[in-house]
Motif scaffolding. Sequence first.
Motif, mmCIF file in Angstrom:
data_model
loop_
_atom_site.group_PDB
_atom_site.id
_atom_site.type_symbol
_atom_site.label_atom_id
_atom_site.label_comp_id
_atom_site.label_asym_id
_atom_site.label_seq_id
_atom_site.Cartn_x
_atom_site.Cartn_y
_atom_site.Cartn_z
ATOM 1 N N ASP A 140 0.826 -1.217 0.000
ATOM 2 C CA ASP A 140 0.000 0.000 0.000
ATOM 3 C C ASP A 140 0.859 1.264 0.000
ATOM 4 O O ASP A 140 0.531 2.257 -0.648
ATOM 5 C CB ASP A 140 -0.939 0.001 1.214
ATOM 6 C CG ASP A 140 -1.986 -1.107 1.122
ATOM 7 O OD1 ASP A 140 -2.031 -1.790 0.077
ATOM 8 O OD2 ASP A 140 -2.734 -1.304 2.091
ATOM 9 N N ARG A 141 1.995 1.205 0.717
ATOM 10 C CA ARG A 141 2.890 2.372 0.723
ATOM 11 C C ARG A 141 3.463 2.615 -0.681
ATOM 12 O O ARG A 141 3.628 3.763 -1.098
ATOM 13 C CB ARG A 141 4.008 2.169 1.750
ATOM 14 C CG ARG A 141 3.533 2.274 3.198
ATOM 15 C CD ARG A 141 4.671 2.404 4.176
ATOM 16 N NE ARG A 141 5.371 1.150 4.393
ATOM 17 C CZ ARG A 141 4.989 0.222 5.270
ATOM 18 N NH1 ARG A 141 3.907 0.412 6.011
ATOM 19 N NH2 ARG A 141 5.681 -0.885 5.419
ATOM 20 N N ARG A 142 3.749 1.518 -1.398
ATOM 21 C CA ARG A 142 4.250 1.656 -2.773
ATOM 22 C C ARG A 142 3.159 2.207 -3.703
ATOM 23 O O ARG A 142 3.444 2.942 -4.649
ATOM 24 C CB ARG A 142 4.744 0.306 -3.298
ATOM 25 C CG ARG A 142 5.861 -0.331 -2.504
ATOM 26 C CD ARG A 142 7.123 0.470 -2.456
ATOM 27 N NE ARG A 142 7.743 0.655 -3.752
ATOM 28 C CZ ARG A 142 8.833 1.363 -3.983
ATOM 29 N NH1 ARG A 142 9.424 2.000 -2.990
ATOM 30 N NH2 ARG A 142 9.337 1.484 -5.201
ATOM 31 N N LEU A 143 1.908 1.827 -3.422
ATOM 32 C CA LEU A 143 0.790 2.334 -4.235
ATOM 33 C C LEU A 143 0.586 3.831 -4.005
ATOM 34 O O LEU A 143 0.255 4.571 -4.935
ATOM 35 C CB LEU A 143 -0.494 1.565 -3.906
ATOM 36 C CG LEU A 143 -0.566 0.126 -4.431
ATOM 37 C CD1 LEU A 143 -1.795 -0.587 -3.874
ATOM 38 C CD2 LEU A 143 -0.591 0.105 -5.965
ATOM 39 N N VAL A 144 0.788 4.263 -2.772
ATOM 40 C CA VAL A 144 0.707 5.699 -2.471
ATOM 41 C C VAL A 144 1.779 6.457 -3.261
ATOM 42 O O VAL A 144 1.505 7.500 -3.870
ATOM 43 C CB VAL A 144 0.861 5.954 -0.943
ATOM 44 C CG1 VAL A 144 1.139 7.427 -0.654
ATOM 45 C CG2 VAL A 144 -0.391 5.488 -0.202
ATOM 46 N N LEU A 145 2.988 5.894 -3.282
ATOM 47 C CA LEU A 145 4.082 6.513 -4.036
ATOM 48 C C LEU A 145 3.746 6.564 -5.532
ATOM 49 O O LEU A 145 3.981 7.570 -6.197
ATOM 50 C CB LEU A 145 5.367 5.715 -3.806
ATOM 51 C CG LEU A 145 6.645 6.255 -4.449
ATOM 52 C CD1 LEU A 145 6.998 7.636 -3.877
ATOM 53 C CD2 LEU A 145 7.810 5.288 -4.231
ATOM 54 N N TRP A 146 3.173 5.472 -6.040
ATOM 55 C CA TRP A 146 2.759 5.413 -7.449
ATOM 56 C C TRP A 146 1.734 6.520 -7.755
ATOM 57 O O TRP A 146 1.831 7.205 -8.774
ATOM 58 C CB TRP A 146 2.168 4.040 -7.748
ATOM 59 C CG TRP A 146 1.474 3.926 -9.078
ATOM 60 C CD1 TRP A 146 2.054 3.719 -10.288
ATOM 61 C CD2 TRP A 146 0.061 4.009 -9.319
ATOM 62 N NE1 TRP A 146 1.105 3.668 -11.284
ATOM 63 C CE2 TRP A 146 -0.131 3.843 -10.715
ATOM 64 C CE3 TRP A 146 -1.059 4.215 -8.501
ATOM 65 C CZ2 TRP A 146 -1.399 3.878 -11.287
ATOM 66 C CZ3 TRP A 146 -2.309 4.242 -9.073
ATOM 67 C CH2 TRP A 146 -2.484 4.080 -10.469
ATOM 68 N N TRP B 298 -6.137 -6.685 0.265
ATOM 69 C CA TRP B 298 -6.984 -5.654 0.880
ATOM 70 C C TRP B 298 -8.108 -6.242 1.722
ATOM 71 O O TRP B 298 -8.384 -5.761 2.816
ATOM 72 C CB TRP B 298 -7.562 -4.738 -0.209
ATOM 73 C CG TRP B 298 -6.584 -3.739 -0.747
ATOM 74 C CD1 TRP B 298 -5.296 -3.559 -0.335
ATOM 75 C CD2 TRP B 298 -6.817 -2.772 -1.782
ATOM 76 N NE1 TRP B 298 -4.696 -2.553 -1.062
ATOM 77 C CE2 TRP B 298 -5.596 -2.053 -1.954
ATOM 78 C CE3 TRP B 298 -7.914 -2.459 -2.584
ATOM 79 C CZ2 TRP B 298 -5.478 -1.027 -2.899
ATOM 80 C CZ3 TRP B 298 -7.788 -1.434 -3.525
ATOM 81 C CH2 TRP B 298 -6.580 -0.727 -3.677
ATOM 82 N N SER B 299 -8.765 -7.265 1.230
ATOM 83 C CA SER B 299 -9.896 -7.836 1.973
ATOM 84 C C SER B 299 -9.444 -8.529 3.252
ATOM 85 O O SER B 299 -10.251 -8.806 4.140
ATOM 86 C CB SER B 299 -10.667 -8.827 1.098
ATOM 87 O OG SER B 299 -9.815 -9.868 0.685
ATOM 88 N N VAL B 300 -8.126 -8.770 3.349
ATOM 89 C CA VAL B 300 -7.584 -9.459 4.538
ATOM 90 C C VAL B 300 -7.079 -8.451 5.563
ATOM 91 O O VAL B 300 -7.391 -8.540 6.745
ATOM 92 C CB VAL B 300 -6.432 -10.416 4.120
ATOM 93 C CG1 VAL B 300 -5.819 -11.070 5.360
ATOM 94 C CG2 VAL B 300 -6.939 -11.475 3.160
ATOM 95 N N TRP C 98 -6.625 9.173 -0.552
ATOM 96 C CA TRP C 98 -7.146 8.705 -1.856
ATOM 97 C C TRP C 98 -7.171 7.174 -1.901
ATOM 98 O O TRP C 98 -8.166 6.570 -2.294
ATOM 99 C CB TRP C 98 -6.258 9.269 -2.968
ATOM 100 C CG TRP C 98 -6.473 8.646 -4.309
ATOM 101 C CD1 TRP C 98 -7.415 8.987 -5.237
ATOM 102 C CD2 TRP C 98 -5.745 7.557 -4.881
ATOM 103 N NE1 TRP C 98 -7.313 8.180 -6.353
ATOM 104 C CE2 TRP C 98 -6.297 7.297 -6.149
ATOM 105 C CE3 TRP C 98 -4.671 6.773 -4.434
ATOM 106 C CZ2 TRP C 98 -5.809 6.275 -6.981
ATOM 107 C CZ3 TRP C 98 -4.183 5.767 -5.255
ATOM 108 C CH2 TRP C 98 -4.752 5.527 -6.513
ATOM 109 N N LEU C 99 -6.063 6.550 -1.468
ATOM 110 C CA LEU C 99 -5.988 5.078 -1.498
ATOM 111 C C LEU C 99 -7.011 4.463 -0.534
ATOM 112 O O LEU C 99 -7.659 3.470 -0.853
ATOM 113 C CB LEU C 99 -4.576 4.609 -1.136
ATOM 114 C CG LEU C 99 -4.353 3.089 -1.279
ATOM 115 C CD1 LEU C 99 -4.472 2.656 -2.741
ATOM 116 C CD2 LEU C 99 -2.992 2.674 -0.727
#
Length: 413
Positions: A367-373, A406-408, A391-392
């Motif tokens: 998730d931290r990498r997705l925030v950076l993306w 995510w569901s976990v 946003w995420l």
Amino acid sequence: MNKAKPFSISKQQVWSAYKRVRANKGSAGFDGQSIESFESDLSNNLYKLWNRLASGSYLPPPVKRVEIPKANGKTRSLGIPTVADRVAQMVAKEALEPLLEPHFHEDSYGYRPNKSALNAVAIARKRCWRYNWALELDIKAFFDCIDHDLLMKAVCHHTDNPWLILYVKRWLKASVALKDGTLVNPEKGTPQGGVISPLLANLYLHYAFDFWMQKVFPDVPFERYADDAVCHCRSEAEAVQLREALEQRFIECGLTLHPDKTKVVYCKDVDRPLDFPVTSFDFLGYTFRPRLSKNRHGKYFVNFTPAISNKAAKAIRSEVKNWKWNLRPGDSLSSIARESNPKIRGWLNYYARFCPSELHKVLAHIDRRLVLWATHKYKSLKGRSRKAKRWLKQIISRDRHLFVHWSVIHKHG
């Protein structure tokens, strides 16, 4: 079946072996031929292979050696046979495995039908609760040290099939092609990466370890997965005695216990408060150690139990970092999810079996990498990581199943 051939190997056996090799995929060997290239003239290639196997004229080509980086900065040698040789080895494996399986120990879990690494971890967990002491075994360069004569003696003990004996001998003696093209003829060992190597390695350790343990230490239970093993003892003295006996036994079998990585461990918990310098060990990607656990009444207690190891967690974080999503702002979130979900699912299936909360901390790195993306993709989020996190969070609440973790890890909120 062609009666004129000296060895009774059928075309059906070769076809069955090819299908399994194809399903396993794998890269090209010494000859540079890929599975796709092999398939471009499939019937001819399989016919030639069958003809050579059944006539006794099959000679294994050199095995391509590649070096795989390890987490500690060192490398591990892997041998990649050619596609045709993988099919040939599979023919032999499918003939030999049913002869060996009934004799293997129930607590040998590596590369066996209907057994898995997670089975071994689960049994080790139960036994650590029952036994106060454990002996963690580490064999130095096991696959490189297998004695060919001892291994062939074990093979011949279970079969008198002439073609099986002939080809196993030839595979053990097959040349190894180094990176610079040099060919080396091994005097011992069997290359990791060969189709038949895990079966032969299991047979070797069956006699070097499993069978010997049953005879000499029948009251000491163990779990073994390939060359990783844990033994469970009633006292420190028993664990020390076992270690000394195993050192001698392995010397007799041409093997060496790693002096630093082979450890006597105290399985410390709330009921076992003794002070001892070593209270943890790693086994199959899990670290067993005292942890704070919660019982069904909500009370905390110290429990000796496994969770994802630091080494495995570091490898996951490193792999996620190497996905370099921040360099791909043109990609959509759904395409990134499709690409990464199979790998994430594999991590969940394996490392979430015991103490899943420890894995969840590691997966939060995704998730931290997705925030950076997101800060690279959207102008409105550029340089605004706090806003990107919000946003995420909104995306997760809307579509909790987009990424499998995510569901976990975001069950609530």
